[in-house]
Design a protein around this motif. Structure first.
Motif, PDB file in Angstrom:
ATOM      1  N   ALA A  89       0.728  -1.406   0.105  1.00  0.00           N
ATOM      2  CA  ALA A  89       0.650  -0.220   0.009  1.00  0.00           C
ATOM      3  C   ALA A  89       1.079   1.288  -0.391  1.00  0.00           C
ATOM      4  N   LEU A  90       1.710   0.892   0.898  1.00  0.00           N
ATOM      5  CA  LEU A  90       2.983   2.137   0.632  1.00  0.00           C
ATOM      6  C   LEU A  90       3.560   2.905  -0.735  1.00  0.00           C
ATOM      7  N   LYS A  91       3.792   1.996  -1.398  1.00  0.00           N
ATOM      8  CA  LYS A  91       4.082   1.780  -2.603  1.00  0.00           C
ATOM      9  C   LYS A  91       3.405   2.530  -3.545  1.00  0.00           C
ATOM     10  N   ARG A  92       1.819   2.044  -2.647  1.00  0.00           N
ATOM     11  CA  ARG A  92       1.037   2.918  -4.175  1.00  0.00           C
ATOM     12  C   ARG A  92       0.599   3.741  -3.966  1.00  0.00           C
ATOM     13  N   ILE A  93       0.276   3.912  -2.712  1.00  0.00           N
ATOM     14  CA  ILE A  93       0.579   6.096  -2.328  1.00  0.00           C
ATOM     15  C   ILE A  93       2.162   6.567  -2.755  1.00  0.00           C
ATOM     16  N   ASP A  94       3.146   5.884  -2.551  1.00  0.00           N
ATOM     17  CA  ASP A  94       4.474   6.375  -3.335  1.00  0.00           C
ATOM     18  C   ASP A  94       4.272   7.303  -4.188  1.00  0.00           C
ATOM     19  N   LYS A  95       3.533   5.999  -5.711  1.00  0.00           N
ATOM     20  CA  LYS A  95       3.110   6.099  -6.641  1.00  0.00           C
ATOM     21  C   LYS A  95       2.666   7.665  -7.208  1.00  0.00           C
ATOM     22  N   ARG A  96       2.038   7.415  -6.505  1.00  0.00           N
ATOM     23  CA  ARG A  96       0.752   8.049  -6.394  1.00  0.00           C
ATOM     24  C   ARG A  96       1.408   9.593  -6.336  1.00  0.00           C
ATOM     25  N   GLY A  97       2.116   9.487  -5.123  1.00  0.00           N
ATOM     26  CA  GLY A  97       2.339  10.437  -4.709  1.00  0.00           C
ATOM     27  C   GLY A  97       3.148  11.640  -5.291  1.00  0.00           C
ATOM     28  N   ALA A  98       3.633  10.957  -6.617  1.00  0.00           N
ATOM     29  CA  ALA A  98       4.818  11.626  -7.280  1.00  0.00           C
ATOM     30  C   ALA A  98       4.226  11.867  -8.390  1.00  0.00           C
ATOM     31  N   ALA A  99       2.968  11.124  -8.902  1.00  0.00           N
ATOM     32  CA  ALA A  99       2.415  11.593  -9.915  1.00  0.00           C
ATOM     33  C   ALA A  99       1.205  12.125  -9.871  1.00  0.00           C
ATOM     34  N   ALA A 100       0.942  13.136  -8.921  1.00  0.00           N
ATOM     35  CA  ALA A 100      -0.023  14.552  -8.467  1.00  0.00           C
ATOM     36  C   ALA A 100       1.337  15.477  -8.172  1.00  0.00           C
ATOM     37  N   ALA A 101       2.463  15.267  -7.607  1.00  0.00           N
ATOM     38  CA  ALA A 101       2.876  15.947  -7.119  1.00  0.00           C
ATOM     39  C   ALA A 101       4.350  16.578  -9.020  1.00  0.00           C
ATOM     40  N   GLY A 102       4.239  15.411 -10.102  1.00  0.00           N
ATOM     41  CA  GLY A 102       4.470  16.018 -11.143  1.00  0.00           C
ATOM     42  C   GLY A 102       3.090  16.475 -11.648  1.00  0.00           C
ATOM     43  N   LEU A 103       1.618  16.701 -11.702  1.00  0.00           N
ATOM     44  CA  LEU A 103       1.079  17.425 -12.093  1.00  0.00           C
ATOM     45  C   LEU A 103       0.760  19.163 -11.764  1.00  0.00           C
ATOM     46  N   ARG A 104       0.935  18.379 -10.282  1.00  0.00           N
ATOM     47  CA  ARG A 104       1.857  20.386  -9.679  1.00  0.00           C
ATOM     48  C   ARG A 104       1.992  20.689 -10.243  1.00  0.00           C
ATOM     49  N   ASP A 105       3.361  20.527 -10.886  1.00  0.00           N
ATOM     50  CA  ASP A 105       4.714  21.095 -10.895  1.00  0.00           C
ATOM     51  C   ASP A 105       4.245  22.035 -12.562  1.00  0.00           C
ATOM     52  N   LYS A 106       3.410  20.405 -13.048  1.00  0.00           N
ATOM     53  CA  LYS A 106       3.453  20.720 -14.718  1.00  0.00           C
ATOM     54  C   LYS A 106       2.510  22.045 -14.510  1.00  0.00           C
ATOM     55  N   LEU A 107       1.341  22.011 -13.607  1.00  0.00           N
ATOM     56  CA  LEU A 107       0.628  23.460 -13.632  1.00  0.00           C
ATOM     57  C   LEU A 107       0.969  24.622 -13.373  1.00  0.00           C
ATOM     58  N   ALA A 108       2.194  24.463 -12.392  1.00  0.00           N
ATOM     59  CA  ALA A 108       2.233  25.536 -11.767  1.00  0.00           C
ATOM     60  C   ALA A 108       3.255  26.264 -12.611  1.00  0.00           C
ATOM     61  N   LYS A 109       4.220  25.751 -13.700  1.00  0.00           N
ATOM     62  CA  LYS A 109       4.299  26.021 -15.027  1.00  0.00           C
ATOM     63  C   LYS A 109       3.599  26.827 -16.006  1.00  0.00           C
ATOM     64  N   LEU A 110       2.626  25.948 -15.975  1.00  0.00           N
ATOM     65  CA  LEU A 110       1.622  27.093 -17.731  1.00  0.00           C
ATOM     66  C   LEU A 110       1.075  27.763 -16.435  1.00  0.00           C
ATOM     67  N   LEU A 111       0.823  27.887 -15.091  1.00  0.00           N
ATOM     68  CA  LEU A 111       0.624  29.424 -14.640  1.00  0.00           C
ATOM     69  C   LEU A 111       1.333  30.444 -14.858  1.00  0.00           C
ATOM     70  N   ASP A 112       2.154  30.441 -15.011  1.00  0.00           N
ATOM     71  CA  ASP A 112       3.973  31.196 -15.323  1.00  0.00           C
ATOM     72  C   ASP A 112       2.947  31.015 -17.072  1.00  0.00           C
ATOM     73  N   SER A 113       3.024  31.007 -18.159  1.00  0.00           N
ATOM     74  CA  SER A 113       3.508  31.177 -19.316  1.00  0.00           C
ATOM     75  C   SER A 113       2.421  30.143 -20.072  1.00  0.00           C
ATOM     76  N   PRO A 114       0.930  30.112 -19.969  1.00  0.00           N
ATOM     77  CA  PRO A 114       0.586  28.933 -20.526  1.00  0.00           C
ATOM     78  C   PRO A 114       0.125  28.239 -22.101  1.00  0.00           C
TER      79      PRO A 114
END
Length: 707
Positions: A89-114
Motif C-alpha cells: 500500500a505504501l508503494k502504491r501511495i508513493d507512486k500516486r504521490g509522485a504523479a500528483a506532485a508531477g501534475l502540480r509542478d506542470k500546472l505551476a509552470k503553465l500558470l507562468d506561461s500557459p
C-alpha cells in the motif's frame, strides 16, 4: 567610441559598426482584447487546478504518513501477511504521490506561461473552425481541452502550415481542412507581453525577439520558434538512425533534445527517460543542456562520454590514458598513430582480420573425460554454429553442450565432469589467451607493429581504446545495454569509424547522431561525413544550413575565415566584429579587462574568452582571476555558469555566449588551415558581439567581408 578607438589603434581593415538605424526592429503590436480575456479565463482555471493538485499532494502525504505510523505502532502485533499488504500500500501511495506532485509542478509552470500560440482549424467536414491553444503541456478542465501539448498531432500545423489549406496526421488517420488563423504570444509571469497575428510560418518578428535575448547558463527549449525543417526532424518517429548535419548555430542539439521529448510523449507506454542516454563531449556541455527536458516536463536523461563507457567496459581488463590535446602534444609519431586509426580504411582492415580470427585462433582437438570423448570435428561444428557469439562465449556454450551429451547419451550413473574443467579444456585449444595478445597480433600480421605503442604496462593510448574494445567484443564480449532504447550522439565529427562500430555493438537501438563536419577539433582525425554515411547506410539524413545563434555580421565575418558555402545567416543585425590591435601583451590584457568591466552595463549575461588551447586558457585565467570575477572551463570542469568564462576552442564547442573575445588573434597563433577551423568555431560561439584582440600581425586567415 570603441575600446580600440580609445586606444587610438583600431585596425584599418576592421569593418565599421553598422548604423543603429539599419537594424531590423520588430514592430510592437498591442495584445488583442479577446486574447487578454481568454488568458484571464485560463489563468483562473489553472489557479483552481493548481490548488486542487496541491491539496491532492497534501492528502496523499497524510495518507502515506497514516499507513507508516500504523505500521510502526503495530509492529509485532500484525502478522507478516498484513505487514506485506501495508508495504504494498505504501508503494502504491508513493507512486500516486509522485504523479500528483508531477501534475502540480506542470500546472505551476503553465500558470507562468500557459501557451505560446493559437491556431484556428476548420476540418473539411465542418462549417466552423475550432481554436487550439498550444503550450508546453496539455491542460484540460471540466472535461474540456484548453491547451494542446506542442507535441500533439494538431500542434504540428503551427510549425508546418501557413494560413490556408492544412492538415495533420492523427492516430486515426489524416485530417485535412483549412487553417484560418495563426497567432503567437509571449506570456511571462502570467502577463501577455505581446500577441502577433501571423500569416506565415513562425513569423520573423517573433523569431527576432527570441534570438535577441541574452544567453543563459542553461540551454532553453525552443518550442515557440521551432522552424519547419527542424520540426520535421523532431517529429521523425520512423527513422532507425537519424543523421543531422547542422552548421554552427543551427540548433541541432536543441532539435535532438526536443526529438527525445517528442518520442517520450509519443511512445510513453514503451519509452521513458531511463531508456535514453546522450553521449556528449564533456561534463560542462552535459550540464549546459541538462535543463531542456525538465523544462519540457520530462525526466532528465542520463549523459555520459566515450571515456565513461570505456571505463565501464574495460574495468579489470586493461587501463588506458586520457586523450591528449593534439594542439599541445609535439609527438609526430603519436599523431601518425592517431591519424591511422581514425579512418574508415583502418576499420576495414580490422574487420578483415576479425572475420578470419575465430577459426585462426581456435584449434579444436578431442576432449576426453573418462571413457567419453567429444571429437574435434564435432567441437568445430558447434563452434561454427555459435558464430554470432564472441569466441570465448562460444566455448561456454560448447561446454554446456558437452555436459548435456555426457548426461543424456552416456554415463547416466556417473557423476558429471565439472563445468569449469570442461571449459578449461576448451580454452586450452585457443592460440590466443586474451584480447591484448590478439590486438598485438593484428599489428604484427599486417606488418604495422610501429602503429601500436603502449605508454605503460597494461595501459593503452586513447587512440587504441576503442579499437581494443572492438577486438574485445569479438573475442571475449562486451556488456551490451538492454536498457537503452534510444542513443543520442552529439559532436559526431569528433568520433572515428571504429568508435561508431563499438557503439553499434553496445547499443542495438535507435539513434540520433548529430554534429557539424565543418567544426573538426582534432587535426589527427581524417574521417569524413561521407565515411559516417557509409557506416550508417540507409539512415535518414537531415542537413540544417541556417544559423540562428549569431548576428548577420558575425556569421558574415566567420564565413570570411572559413567559407562554408551552405551556411545561411538569419537577418538579425548587430555590431560588426571588433579587430583590436594592441602594442603589447600588457595592453591586450588591459583591453580584455575593460571589456569584462563593460559586461555589467551591457545588458548581457555571458562573456566567453576563447583561447586556442587549454593551457593558454588556464594561463590567462591565472592572470585575470587576481582582479576579475572569472570562471575557467577546462576538461576537468563540470558546470556552466553565467558571467565571464575563460576557455579553449575545444571546450567551447556546443556552447554560446552573448559576447565573445578571442585573444591572440595573430599570425603566430592562427596560421594553418587547421587553425582556420579553430578560429571559425571560436567566432561562431558569439550571439551578439565578437571582438578579436592581437599583438603583432593580424592572422591572415581573416578574409575581407562587408559589414
Amino acid at each position: 567610441m570603441t575600446d580600440a578607438q580609445q586606444a587610438g589603434r583600431r585596425n584599418p581593415h576592421a569593418p565599421a559598426r553598422i548604423n543603429e538605424s539599419k537594424k531590423k526592429k520588430p514592430v510592437e503590436k498591442p495584445a488583442f482584447p479577446d486574447e487578454i480575456a481568454h488568458l484571464e479565463d485560463i489563468r483562473g482555471k489553472l489557479d483552481k487546478a493548481v490548488k486542487q493538485a496541491h491539496d491532492s499532494v497534501g492528502h496523499i502525504d497524510e495518507e502515506y504518513m497514516d499507513v507508516k505510523r500504523y505500521m510502526v505502532e503495530q509492529r509485532g502485533e500484525i502478522d507478516p501477511h498484513e505487514m506485506f499488504q501495508n508495504e504494498m500500500a505504501l508503494k502504491r501511495i508513493d507512486k500516486r504521490g509522485a504523479a500528483a506532485a508531477g501534475l502540480r509542478d506542470k500546472l505551476a509552470k503553465l500558470l507562468d506561461s500557459p501557451y505560446f500560440a493559437r491556431i484556428d482549424f476548420r476540418e473539411t467536414s465542418k462549417v466552423t473552425p475550432a481554436a487550439f491553444y498550444i503550450g508546453r503541456f496539455s491542460f484540460s478542465h471540466g472535461n474540456e481541452l484548453h491547451i494542446s501539448d506542442w507535441r500533439s498531432p494538431v500542434a504540428s500545423m503551427f510549425y508546418d502550415c501557413e494560413v490556408g489549406p492544412a492538415g495533420y496526421d492523427a492516430p486515426d488517420g489524416r485530417v485535412d481542412g483549412e487553417l484560418t488563423r495563426k497567432r503567437q504570444f509571449k506570456i511571462k509571469n502570467g502577463v501577455m507581453e505581446y500577441a502577433l497575428e501571423s500569416s506565415v510560418n513562425i513569423q520573423d518578428d517573433l523569431l527576432q525577439r527570441e534570438l535577441s535575448h541574452t544567453s543563459d547558463e542553461k540551454m532553453k527549449s525552443i518550442i515557440a520558434t521551432i522552424q519547419k525543417e527542424q520540426n520535421l526532424a523532431i517529429r521523425n518517429e520512423k527513422a532507425e538512425t537519424l543523421l543531422i548535419q547542422g552548421v554552427a548555430g543551427s540548433g541541432k542539439t536543441s532539435i535532438a533534445l526536443h526529438r527525445i521529448a517528442y518520442l517520450l510523449y509519443r511512445f510513453k507506454d514503451r519509452l521513458s527517460a531511463k531508456n535514453v542516454t546522450i553521449l556528449s563531449p564533456n561534463k560542462v556541455f552535459g550540464d549546459y543542456i541538462s535543463n531542456v527536458l525538465p523544462e519540457l516536463g520530462e525526466e532528465p536523461v542520463y549523459g555520459m562520454s566515450f571515456a565513461d563507457i570505456a571505463g565501464v567496459q574495460l574495468e579489470g581488463v586493461i587501463r588506458f590514458e586520457a586523450d591528449k590535446d593534439p594542439l599541445e602534444t609535439d609527438d609526430p609519431k603519436w599523431a601518425e598513430r592517431v591519424r591511422f586509426k581514425s579512418t574508415l580504411d583502418f576499420k576495414k582492415l580490422v574487420d578483415e582480420y576479425l572475420a578470419r580470427m575465430p577459426e585462426a585462433v581456435f584449434e579444436p582437438s578431442d576432449c576426453t573425460f573418462g571413457r567419453f570423448t567429444a571429437k574435434s570435428e564435432w567441437i568445430r561444428g558447434r563452434f561454427a554454429a555459435y558464430h554470432r557469439l564472441p569466441v570465448k562465449r562460444r566455448l561456454v556454450m560448447i561446454a554446456d553442450d558437452i555436459l548435456d551429451r555426457y548426461e543424456t547419451d552416456y554415463f547416466m550413473d556417473k557423476p558429471l565432469p565439472k563445468a569449469g574443467a570442461v571449459l578449461k579444456s576448451l580454452a586450452a585449444m585457443l592460440k590466443m589467451k586474451n584480447t591484448l595478445s590478439l590486438y598485438k597480433d593484428f599489428y604484427k600480421q599486417n606488418n604495422i607493429a610501429d602503429k601500436f605503442v603502449m605508454p605503460a604496462k597494461k595501459t593503452l593510448e586513447w587512440s587504441d581504446v576503442y579499437p581494443f574494445m572492438y577486438f574485445h567484443a569479438a573475442f571475449e564480449g562486451l556488456r551490451e545495454s538492454r536498457l537503452i532504447r534510444h542513443l543520442v550522439i552529439d559532436e559526431m565529427q569528433d568520433y572515428t569509424p571504429v568508435q561508431y562500430a563499438v557503439m553499434n555493438a553496445l547499443f542495438k537501438c535507435r539513434k540520433t547522431i548529430l554534429g557539424d563536419f565543418g567544426q573538426f577539433i582534432n587535426p589527427n582525425h581524417l574521417n569524413s561525413l561521407g565515411d559516417l554515411r557509409r557506416l550508417y547506410e540507409g539512415a535518414e539524413y537531415v542537413e540544417l544550413n541556417k544559423s540562428y545563434r549569431s548576428t548577420y555580421e558575425i556569421i558574415t565575418f566567420a564565413k570570411g575565415i572559413r567559407n562554408v558555402a551552405s551556411l545561411e545567416a538569419v537577418e538579425r543585425h548587430g555590431d560588426a566584429p571588433d579587430l583590436v590591435y594592441c602594442r603589447s601583451g600588457r595592453e591586450e590584457l588591459a583591453v580584455i579587462k575593460k571589456k569584462i568591466d563593460a559586461l555589467q552595463n551591457s545588458g548581457h549575461a555571458t562573456l566567453g574568452i576563447i583561447l586556442k588551447t587549454n593551457s593558454a586558457a588556464k594561463a590567462l585565467y591565472d592572470v585575470l582571476s587576481r582582479n576579475c570575477q572569472v570562471h575557467l572551463i577546462s576538461p576537468e570542469s563540470a558546470n556552466f555558469v553565467n558571467g565571464v568564462s575563460i576557455t579553449s576552442v575545444q571546450m567551447s564547442k556546443g556552447l554560446e555566449f552573448d559576447q565573445v573575445i578571442i585573444p591572440a588573434a595573430n599570425s603566430e597563433t592562427y596560421s594553418s588551415e587547421y587553425d582556420r577551423s579553430l578560429l571559425y568555431i571560436a567566432c561562431t560561439r558569439a550571439m551578439h558581439r565578437l571582438s578579436l584582440t592581437y599583438t603583432g600581425e593580424l592572422t591572415r586567415l581573416i578574409g575581407a567581408y562587408d559589414s
